[in-house]
Design an enzyme around this catalytic site. Structure first.
Site, PDB file in Angstrom:
ATOM      1  N   TYR A 135       0.971  -1.188  -0.047  1.00  0.00           N
ATOM      2  CA  TYR A 135       0.058  -0.220  -0.114  1.00  0.00           C
ATOM      3  C   TYR A 135       1.014   1.108   0.132  1.00  0.00           C
ATOM      4  O   TYR A 135       1.450   1.539   0.838  1.00  0.00           O
ATOM      5  CB  TYR A 135      -1.002   0.017   1.186  1.00  0.00           C
ATOM      6  CG  TYR A 135      -2.230   1.210   1.303  1.00  0.00           C
ATOM      7  CD1 TYR A 135      -2.128   1.868   0.231  1.00  0.00           C
ATOM      8  CD2 TYR A 135      -2.537   1.176   2.455  1.00  0.00           C
ATOM      9  CE1 TYR A 135      -3.036   2.851   0.206  1.00  0.00           C
ATOM     10  CE2 TYR A 135      -3.667   2.261   2.599  1.00  0.00           C
ATOM     11  CZ  TYR A 135      -3.910   3.048   1.543  1.00  0.00           C
ATOM     12  OH  TYR A 135      -4.748   3.902   1.600  1.00  0.00           O
ATOM     13  N   LYS A 163      -1.014  -0.971  -4.444  1.00  0.00           N
ATOM     14  CA  LYS A 163      -2.167  -0.206  -4.428  1.00  0.00           C
ATOM     15  C   LYS A 163      -1.437   1.226  -4.490  1.00  0.00           C
ATOM     16  O   LYS A 163      -0.752   1.615  -3.518  1.00  0.00           O
ATOM     17  CB  LYS A 163      -3.155  -0.391  -3.122  1.00  0.00           C
ATOM     18  CG  LYS A 163      -3.979   0.942  -2.902  1.00  0.00           C
ATOM     19  CD  LYS A 163      -4.882   0.508  -1.830  1.00  0.00           C
ATOM     20  CE  LYS A 163      -5.765   1.540  -0.922  1.00  0.00           C
ATOM     21  NZ  LYS A 163      -6.011   2.532  -1.740  1.00  0.00           N
TER      22      LYS A 163
HETATM   23  O1  MN9 Z   1      -7.943   4.392  -1.121  1.00  0.00           O
HETATM   24  C1  MN9 Z   1      -8.588   6.777  -1.035  1.00  0.00           C
HETATM   25  N1  MN9 Z   1      -7.960   7.368  -0.188  1.00  0.00           N
HETATM   26  C2  MN9 Z   1      -8.472   7.705   1.139  1.00  0.00           C
HETATM   27  C3  MN9 Z   1      -7.840   5.423  -1.693  1.00  0.00           C
HETATM   28  O2  MN9 Z   1      -9.540   7.649   1.248  1.00  0.00           O
HETATM   29  C4  MN9 Z   1      -7.465   8.172   2.255  1.00  0.00           C
HETATM   30  C5  MN9 Z   1      -9.449   7.506  -2.329  1.00  0.00           C
HETATM   31  O3  MN9 Z   1     -10.334   6.908  -2.728  1.00  0.00           O
HETATM   32  C6  MN9 Z   1      -9.527   8.940  -2.142  1.00  0.00           C
HETATM   33  O4  MN9 Z   1     -10.469   8.738  -0.836  1.00  0.00           O
HETATM   34  C7  MN9 Z   1     -10.322   9.482  -3.172  1.00  0.00           C
HETATM   35  C8  MN9 Z   1     -10.736  11.051  -3.069  1.00  0.00           C
HETATM   36  O5  MN9 Z   1      -9.330  11.743  -2.869  1.00  0.00           O
HETATM   37  O6  MN9 Z   1      -9.666   9.762  -4.195  1.00  0.00           O
END
Ligand code: MN9
Length: 291
Positions: A135, A163
């Site tokens: 990650y 990821k």
């Molecule tokens: O997993 C997510 N990151 C977080 C990835 O939630 C911190 C993204 O889906 C973001 O929330 C999304 C909005 O910036 O891209």
């Protein structure tokens, strides 16, 4: 491996009025997404407020999600923690429950050396027989690994992918070029089309929770080489994400799910619930754009 390619919502954690995990609401969210055709779920990631959960709550989530999903979709357990021992414990639990893979953010806060970060991943990989997905989220974790250092980790055959939550799509393309057989997930939902264009095999995201159908469609359009339509859809998605960023992504996502009738409660402190006017503005922008 194909079982792990595609669209994976990073599940949010619903809390009830007594601040306990609301398993019923989680089940509703999972069923809604299974019906839409998502490939699987990412459990206990950033989106789950994972570092605001008690250890028992985190374990409860791994158990509860597997009980609900069974073998109907692939499950990736995010087991990352600042402590190698805790992360190993979560990984072993995920394996015993029948998860398909584990994933982990690197050990954060103390500015560990690359040698220490690498050892953490090797220890995790050695603690179960499950494949590991790195990650990579430099903005939140503060862990900045170079493309060469990520490559060094990917050399391990048990580390099957990344990821990639970073806007560096050049790095993404370099991972894919050097390791075409590894699975690269796009992490920023507002950049899914960019990520796919640079070689991503799918995405793991928080906004998938409430609009997975848009991302599934985006992947379809991309694969059918219908780029103008794919771009238009990404633009529409990004109007929604921009509005979410105004109120706070986690708080906004929970508000949207509440509006959809799912009892998700609010994000845990230190998150602060946005005021009613801000939330109304969010709903006015977002709800008309949701199918
Ligand atoms: O997993 C997510 N990151 C977080 C990835 O939630 C911190 C993204 O889906 C973001 O929330 C999304 C909005 O910036 O891209």
């Amino acid at each position: 491996m194909d079982r792990l390619k595609g669209i994976f919502p990073a599940l949010l954690t619903p809390f009830d009025r007594a601040d306990r995990i609301n398993e019923g609401a989680l089940e509703q969210l999972i069923e809604m997404n299974l019906a839409k055709g998502v490939r699987g779920f990412y459990v206990c990631g950033s989106t789950a407020e994972v570092f605001l959960l008690k250890e028992q709550e985190r374990e409860q989530l791994y158990r509860c999600v597997k009980e609900i999903v069974g073998d109907r979709a692939a499950l990736i357990a995010h087991v990352g923690d600042i402590s190698t021992d805790k992360a190993k414990g979560y990984a072993r639990l995920a394996e015993s429950l029948g998860y398909d893979a584990v994933s982990a953010v690197g050990p954060f806060y103390y500015k560990f050396s690359f040698e220490e970060i690498k050892q953490y991943y090797l220890d995790l990989v050695g603690s179960t027989r499950l494949p590991m997905i790195l990650y990579h989220f430099p903005n939140f974790s503060g862990i900045q690994l170079s493309v060469a250092q990520m490559g060094d980790l990917l050399e391990n055959e048990r580390i099957i992918g990344i990821k990639h939550t970073s806007s560096d799509t050049f790095a993404l393309s370099q991972f894919k070029n050097a390791y075409p057989e590894k699975i690269i997930y796009n992490g920023y939902d507002e950049m899914l089309l960019a990520g796919l264009s640079m070689g991503a095999d799918g995405g793991i995201g928080s906004t998938y929770n409430f609009m997975a159908e848009k991302f599934l469609r985006l992947v379809e359009l991309f694969q059918a080489n219908r780029m103008p339509e794919a771009q238009e859809l990404q633009m529409q998605i990004n109007v929604i994400i921009a509005a979410l960023c105004e109120v706070g992504v986690m708080q906004g996502e929970k508000a949207i799910l509440r509006e959809m009738g799912l009892e998700f409660g609010t994000a845990r402190a230190p998150y602060i619930e946005p005021d009613k006017d801000k939330l109304k503005k969010l709903m006015d922008t977002v709800m008309p754009l949701l199918g």
